[in-house]
Design a protein around this motif. Structure first.
Motif, PDB file in Angstrom:
ATOM      1  N   MET A 166      -7.601   3.758  -9.356  1.00 52.21           N
ATOM      2  CA  MET A 166      -6.399   4.460  -8.908  1.00 52.21           C
ATOM      3  C   MET A 166      -5.654   3.577  -7.923  1.00 52.21           C
ATOM      4  SD  MET A 166      -5.955   8.126  -6.960  1.00 52.21           S
ATOM      5  CE  MET A 166      -6.340   7.469  -5.333  1.00 52.21           C
ATOM      6  N   ALA A 167      -4.386   3.313  -8.223  1.00 58.17           N
ATOM      7  CA  ALA A 167      -3.569   2.513  -7.309  1.00 58.17           C
ATOM      8  C   ALA A 167      -2.803   3.436  -6.365  1.00 58.17           C
ATOM      9  CB  ALA A 167      -2.592   1.652  -8.097  1.00 58.17           C
ATOM     10  N   THR A 168      -2.687   3.013  -5.131  1.00 56.76           N
ATOM     11  CA  THR A 168      -1.847   3.704  -4.155  1.00 56.76           C
ATOM     12  C   THR A 168      -0.549   2.908  -4.003  1.00 56.76           C
ATOM     13  OG1 THR A 168      -2.769   2.441  -2.331  1.00 56.76           O
ATOM     14  CG2 THR A 168      -3.913   4.483  -2.952  1.00 56.76           C
ATOM     15  N   THR A 169       0.358   3.409  -3.184  1.00 56.21           N
ATOM     16  CA  THR A 169       1.618   2.710  -2.928  1.00 56.21           C
ATOM     17  C   THR A 169       1.720   2.468  -1.425  1.00 56.21           C
ATOM     18  OG1 THR A 169       2.690   3.665  -4.858  1.00 56.21           O
ATOM     19  CG2 THR A 169       4.126   2.879  -3.103  1.00 56.21           C
ATOM     20  N   ASP A 170       1.945   1.203  -1.048  1.00 57.47           N
ATOM     21  CA  ASP A 170       1.735   0.845   0.351  1.00 57.47           C
ATOM     22  C   ASP A 170       2.847  -0.038   0.901  1.00 57.47           C
ATOM     23  OD1 ASP A 170      -1.304   1.810   0.520  1.00 57.47           O
ATOM     24  OD2 ASP A 170      -0.985   0.745  -1.377  1.00 57.47           O
ATOM     25  N   ASP A 171       3.022   0.091   2.177  1.00 54.58           N
ATOM     26  CA  ASP A 171       4.028  -0.683   2.897  1.00 54.58           C
ATOM     27  C   ASP A 171       3.555  -2.132   3.058  1.00 54.58           C
ATOM     28  OD1 ASP A 171       6.413   0.225   5.150  1.00 54.58           O
ATOM     29  OD2 ASP A 171       5.529  -1.773   5.285  1.00 54.58           O
ATOM     30  N   PRO A 172       4.443  -3.078   2.899  1.00 55.39           N
ATOM     31  CA  PRO A 172       4.048  -4.486   3.016  1.00 55.39           C
ATOM     32  C   PRO A 172       3.384  -4.847   4.345  1.00 55.39           C
ATOM     33  CG  PRO A 172       6.184  -4.350   1.966  1.00 55.39           C
ATOM     34  CD  PRO A 172       5.823  -2.953   2.375  1.00 55.39           C
ATOM     35  N   VAL A 173       3.674  -4.095   5.404  1.00 55.59           N
ATOM     36  CA  VAL A 173       3.056  -4.445   6.689  1.00 55.59           C
ATOM     37  C   VAL A 173       1.732  -3.718   6.894  1.00 55.59           C
ATOM     38  CG1 VAL A 173       5.351  -4.805   7.675  1.00 55.59           C
ATOM     39  CG2 VAL A 173       4.179  -2.641   8.096  1.00 55.59           C
ATOM     40  N   ASP A 174       1.368  -2.864   5.944  1.00 61.70           N
ATOM     41  CA  ASP A 174       0.110  -2.118   6.053  1.00 61.70           C
ATOM     42  C   ASP A 174      -1.073  -3.107   6.073  1.00 61.70           C
ATOM     43  OD1 ASP A 174      -0.690   1.088   5.025  1.00 61.70           O
ATOM     44  OD2 ASP A 174      -2.231  -0.440   5.267  1.00 61.70           O
ATOM     45  N   ASP A 175      -2.044  -2.844   6.939  1.00 51.92           N
ATOM     46  CA  ASP A 175      -3.202  -3.765   6.970  1.00 51.92           C
ATOM     47  C   ASP A 175      -4.224  -3.436   5.892  1.00 51.92           C
ATOM     48  OD1 ASP A 175      -4.455  -1.496   7.864  1.00 51.92           O
ATOM     49  OD2 ASP A 175      -4.895  -2.271   9.867  1.00 51.92           O
ATOM     50  N   LEU A 176      -3.999  -2.329   5.169  1.00 52.36           N
ATOM     51  CA  LEU A 176      -4.867  -1.945   4.048  1.00 52.36           C
ATOM     52  C   LEU A 176      -6.296  -1.667   4.485  1.00 52.36           C
ATOM     53  CD1 LEU A 176      -3.511  -4.452   1.351  1.00 52.36           C
ATOM     54  CD2 LEU A 176      -2.678  -2.156   1.903  1.00 52.36           C
ATOM     55  N   ALA A 177      -6.444  -1.315   5.746  1.00 55.59           N
ATOM     56  CA  ALA A 177      -7.778  -1.016   6.254  1.00 55.59           C
ATOM     57  C   ALA A 177      -8.465   0.094   5.465  1.00 55.59           C
ATOM     58  CB  ALA A 177      -7.687  -0.654   7.745  1.00 55.59           C
ATOM     59  N   PRO A 178      -7.755   1.180   5.110  1.00 52.22           N
ATOM     60  CA  PRO A 178      -8.440   2.216   4.317  1.00 52.22           C
ATOM     61  C   PRO A 178      -8.979   1.676   3.000  1.00 52.22           C
ATOM     62  CG  PRO A 178      -6.361   3.060   5.183  1.00 52.22           C
ATOM     63  CD  PRO A 178      -6.387   1.588   5.471  1.00 52.22           C
ATOM     64  N   HIS A 179      -8.208   0.804   2.377  1.00 51.47           N
ATOM     65  CA  HIS A 179      -8.685   0.222   1.116  1.00 51.47           C
ATOM     66  C   HIS A 179      -9.935  -0.621   1.367  1.00 51.47           C
ATOM     67  CE1 HIS A 179      -4.481   1.196   0.119  1.00 51.47           C
ATOM     68  NE2 HIS A 179      -4.920   1.329  -1.109  1.00 51.47           N
ATOM     69  N   ASP A 180      -9.910  -1.408   2.435  1.00 50.25           N
ATOM     70  CA  ASP A 180     -11.071  -2.240   2.733  1.00 50.25           C
ATOM     71  C   ASP A 180     -12.297  -1.383   3.028  1.00 50.25           C
ATOM     72  OD1 ASP A 180      -9.431  -4.382   2.423  1.00 50.25           O
ATOM     73  OD2 ASP A 180      -9.244  -4.844   4.558  1.00 50.25           O
ATOM     74  N   ALA A 181     -12.065  -0.327   3.817  1.00 56.13           N
ATOM     75  CA  ALA A 181     -13.185   0.524   4.182  1.00 56.13           C
ATOM     76  C   ALA A 181     -13.772   1.203   2.947  1.00 56.13           C
ATOM     77  CB  ALA A 181     -12.731   1.566   5.208  1.00 56.13           C
ATOM     78  N   LEU A 182     -12.876   1.652   2.070  1.00 56.88           N
ATOM     79  CA  LEU A 182     -13.355   2.284   0.832  1.00 56.88           C
ATOM     80  C   LEU A 182     -14.142   1.299  -0.023  1.00 56.88           C
ATOM     81  CD1 LEU A 182     -10.540   4.561  -0.616  1.00 56.88           C
ATOM     82  CD2 LEU A 182     -12.942   5.176  -0.277  1.00 56.88           C
ATOM     83  N   ALA A 183     -13.616   0.078  -0.111  1.00 56.42           N
ATOM     84  CA  ALA A 183     -14.288  -0.923  -0.941  1.00 56.42           C
ATOM     85  C   ALA A 183     -15.652  -1.274  -0.361  1.00 56.42           C
ATOM     86  CB  ALA A 183     -13.412  -2.173  -1.070  1.00 56.42           C
ATOM     87  N   ALA A 184     -15.733  -1.220   0.972  1.00 58.67           N
ATOM     88  CA  ALA A 184     -16.992  -1.582   1.627  1.00 58.67           C
ATOM     89  C   ALA A 184     -17.996  -0.432   1.611  1.00 58.67           C
ATOM     90  CB  ALA A 184     -16.705  -2.003   3.078  1.00 58.67           C
ATOM     91  N   ASP A 185     -17.527   0.759   1.323  1.00 59.93           N
ATOM     92  CA  ASP A 185     -18.377   1.951   1.373  1.00 59.93           C
ATOM     93  C   ASP A 185     -19.193   2.046   0.093  1.00 59.93           C
ATOM     94  OD1 ASP A 185     -19.494   4.468   1.360  1.00 59.93           O
ATOM     95  OD2 ASP A 185     -17.726   5.430   2.247  1.00 59.93           O
TER      96      ASP A 185
END
Lengths: 475, 475, 475
Positions: A166-185
């Motif tokens: 599932m792709a989300t839609t994100d702001d270019p300045v977003d650090d994508l921390a939620p994505h990283d945390a999810l991937a690491a979980d």
């Protein structure tokens, strides 16, 4: 009451003609259990990271869904009474909104919103009644009760829905921390990937263009005081997104213009935009140049460029100032893809890394522009019908308009584009039914062999979007 | 001759599939006897006031009906031979025109004109043959004989047709005396109401703009030497119409532009228009401003604003100079509602008194613009397909294009828009059949519950236009 | 292998509903054996003059057919590997291209290209397998073997196909010697007529405008150093074509503009165009004036003017420079017929000798512009769907969009417009089936009497284009 009983028919949408329906059902059977790939949507990644229970039926089904709210508003309901821009609702307010939906539910007969929600009521929440003022409270209670159970938390639903990516839609300045945390979980095995959505940074007429450019520069560690710096910052942030799993960038301007400026002109217009002195025509010209730059960057970094143009956003000033964006006052306009994309396609349309998917709400370009373009440029795909036309009749019109030029293989696969997490399986299911219907018609009229249709549906739901969005490459 | 026998099939238009046809027929049964509400049309009120017998079949069916004449003209028939602009025809000329129709009747196969006329031949005049050169005289004679009978006079037909309300279309300077006389006539119980149609007074490029403005001023008792006076005169005349039963104003310019000018500019352009010195661009700008003014007045007086734009009138100069307007040489062009209505909808789109109904012959705006606009603005309704697309396939396309966004409740109900009095029941009947067909398809495909479709058709023909046009309020 | 067996179903395309299919089949039976009249196409007359055997399956089916090549190119195949611009292919290269088609054949499922080719494989070459990598060599061999036989030479096929008249498309300076030779050849009884196609001579923005004008002058024996000379040269060459059998001229500019310039302006712009100093706007204005001149000449000489506008040619510069024109990179754009034709129709639209047929790939003008224009101007006919929309669903959309205004008699009859000689019967057959389907639907829904539909199909395939293109007059 007995006349309140209702569950969606298993053959819903399928053709009335028994012979065609049988073929359609047999094709649908091959599709229905394939995993969901959702390469473009608007679910917040924190929903899955936090995995908190959904708060209540209204905040799940009504408040954030402009598809649903807009028709009630047209029928005289105040958006505030549906919770729009009201912060978290208390039980009374939430139940009141739910009752408003129940009172107006008959007006949604035949709409995809009702179709999707009835699918969700039945298949996600196990309800067996139609929504109306008599049943509203009981349905509210039953959904609320279910939402409190662990198997209705977002991650559990993600698995139950069979979502693979599932792709989300994100702001270019977003650090994508939620994505990283999810991937690491390790406890979450789903794939949730970001999408680079730079629209507002590419609109030089915005009053906050300079602030946005500065924020972009800060995120990228690049000085965006000049056009060259802005371009470099975009390059850096796109690569950041790609390195964090993104496979596409998304672009939604009022037109898909991609004419390039001379470099000195671009620099001069950029400086004027930062200084707030750019003229209206120059701002349009610079916006098109900046979009053309995104295409060049896409040819470098391989992010698939999805284009969702030609919507007049926030058509009502009063509603925008009261309720903000995304409340239903975005209205489509005519689009011209052929002239607007010509510069871009001449620039990078034959470059190996470049790929674009063209979406439209203006149906006139189905057969006239999108099918001819995607039927000859190796880098161009026809996007599935979107937003107002992500609906059974319109999807059939799309297939009937483009397939004779394109077949199926040059189309994007289904895109749910939704904020409504629970509607994802309903939307993908609807799309699969429609493709089965279209193909069944061709088979029944001896325009396609059954085995060819079977071969298509074997790959359409899952493999097709994986290939178009290069999702194999990121796995 | 036996092969001349013909009456329209009772199931005409209904789907060929027996299962879907049965559902459609059951829905149609619920609609067919509902009274006719006709909120927009072009019948002359004097027809009913005078209640004279119709003169002959040709002047009833052919001469005034550009739908019918235009196709014969395309096939080589001189409009003069059909009686256009010839004054009252004698028996020879009338019968000659009738024979021309009979000779060309085969070319109308599949057109709504033939469909309606065959409905009229059969259901109004009791004929049981198809029109052709062999049957032409007998059919002419039978119709002529009937027309001489009292039960075929306009008022008798009005009652027989089940017309509850019929709106006419009237000039702003009209004193509406026929309407008043009809309303005062206790022997006539029908409701015949005027419609305010100010188009020509809003076209500053017309050579007779000053004369028209002066006539308007005279009717209103207001000096229209200035823009402000013109505006006030419009206010006065609209109120006069409303006080004489009008519920709507009608607007048919080449585009639906509503951008406002600065007031000083409007005044200056107005003066230039009176003096005949206004430039072409300024005339367009002033016309759009004047239409925006109509919207403001509508918000005050509550007349529903129907917009019928984007027709290039009198496309052939030669035909216009020989035969005048309304002889078939009006050709639709593309329309842009989103940009053109934005100023108006931002001005009065959320005002309580304001309401507008959007019509189109440009089908591209069905799903792209009209459905999204009428699906969110409480003041906007989607008008039924009009003129060239008031036809079975096109109405189905309309329903299939707008219903997924709008449902049925944001649509206007049927508008016959006709000059052909005897075609009114045929046209309304056709529309009812098509709605039944569309809904039956949804029911048969399990996209709508039968009870929801039944609920819709119970109110669609009569109650829906009553509500949209606020007809309850005038009754 | 048994699952490779395939012949097209005799009822292919016909509706799935058994009752409607029976009607459609009965109507198709009345059409299928009528002679072929092909008033517009791109077959080279030398093909029939020389009557050489076709070289091989690839040069017959693939290399010259941009319909086929473009989808393979979109899927990643190099056009060079399909023989485009490679000169005559050797056996290895030809077979390699054939295998590429076989590998991609599944992607053509549902396209008219596959439909036509499967018709040809079966009905022309007697093949009974589906094309795939397993069957490719055997099918290649069988076609190649047949091509060597006398009954597969062009003239034999012309007779076998039942072609009565076939128009070619020719340069205004062409001496039409092949046509003359064919007409003089008593062993060939078919009618092969030229079409006057002056497009490139009417494009003042072309770099070679002067050279083209000079060549035109030379062919005409008229000095084209001035605008007046150019006009006279056009008159001379059109008459030359008419005297050699032509019945129409064909026009395909980016827009169908026909606004006339003042004569002095036309002369000045023409001189500037010759000198290479004409501005872009002036070049457009002169091009429209020159097209308006063609209409005047048509009113004099009676050549039917076919208009095929609104295609952005050679959209990809890179592909154009590598492979030249007509390789699939021509993309349709929106068209406006109403404003653009108004000057022309006011000039000659009512002139006895003038006739025009309007084609479109932009479906939006079906109901909005073409049907209203052809339904009132005696000189205007609606052209059959063309190119990308010469396909079953699109042709049905055309009939359903125009017939309610026009009926059938104001339409052109089918135009195959093809370079692929062997596809001519397949294309005409498809068109006949679609008309039968459309009419059968009307009959089944009691919208048209069966006898009216029978009467229509009796004349549609052959007599209708003969009449529209005045082919009786040249026989």
């Amino acid at each position: 009451m007995s006349n309140d009983a209702f569950v969606p028919h298993p053959d819903r949408l399928l053709p009335a003609d028994p012979a065609v329906r049988d073929i359609a059902r047999s094709l649908y059977e091959l599709e229905k259990d394939q995993p969901i790939v959702s390469p473009h949507g608007h679910v917040d990644p924190r929903l899955l990271l936090d995995d908190e229970p959904f708060r209540d039926p209204t905040s799940l089904f009504i408040t954030p869904d402009h598809y649903v709210n807009r028709l009630m508003h047209a029928r005289g309901v105040d958006l505030a009474d549906l919770g729009v821009n009201q912060g978290p609702l208390d039980e009374t307010a939430s139940r009141k909104a739910w009752h408003l939906l129940a009172e107006h539910w008959h007006a949604y007969a035949g709409t995809p919103s009702r179709y999707w929600m009835e699918h969700e009521f039945s298949e996600v929440f196990g309800l067996e009644t139609v929504l109306n003022p008599r049943t509203a409270d009981a349905m509210y209670d039953e959904i609320a009760q279910k939402l409190a159970q662990p198997e209705f938390r977002p991650r559990a639903l993600f698995d139950q829905f069979g979502i693979e990516v599932m792709a989300t839609t994100d702001d270019p300045v977003d650090d994508l921390a939620p994505h990283d945390a999810l991937a690491a979980d390790e406890s979450f095995t789903g794939q949730v990937i970001p999408t680079f959505r730079p629209d507002k940074y590419l609109e030089p007429a915005r009053a906050d263009f300079r602030e946005l450019a500065d924020a972009l520069g800060e995120a990228a560690g690049v000085d965006t005081g000049t056009y060259d710096g802005h371009l470099e910052a975009m390059r850096v942030r796109r690569l950041y997104f790609r390195d964090h799993g993104a496979v596409s960038s998304d672009h939604a301007h009022i037109d898909p213009g991609t004419a390039r400026l001379a470099i000195e002109e671009a620099r001069r217009f950029y400086t004027a935009a930062r200084e707030g002195t750019i003229g209206a025509d120059e701002a349009v010209a610079l916006r098109r140049h900046l979009l053309a730059d995104q295409a060049r960057l896409a040819a470098e970094d391989g992010l698939v460029m999805t284009i969702h143009p030609a919507v007049a956003r926030n058509h009502s000033d009063a509603m925008f100032s009261t309720f903000g964006a995304d409340v239903g006052f975005d209205i489509p306009v005519a689009v011209d893809y052929v002239h607007h994309l010509r510069p871009m396609l001449n620039d990078v349309g034959h470059a190996e890394g470049f790929r674009t998917v063209l979406f439209t709400i203006d149906e006139t370009v189905f057969s006239r522009e999108i099918a001819p373009l995607a039927g000859v440029y190796p880098s161009v795909y026809a996007g599935a019908p979107w937003w107002f036309i992500d609906s059974p009749d319109a999807i059939l019109r799309f297939r009937r308009a483009v397939s004779e030029t394109l077949g199926y293989t040059r189309t994007s696969g289904f895109i749910d584009d939704t904020r409504a997490f629970c509607s994802i399986p309903a939307r993908h299911d609807m799309s699969r039914r429609i493709d089965a219907i279209h193909l069944a018609g061709l088979v029944a009229e001896h325009r396609m062999r059954l085995e060819d249709a079977q071969e298509l549906v074997a790959t359409l739901p899952t493999q097709q979007p994986r290939e178009v969005f290069r999702l194999g490459e990121t796995a």
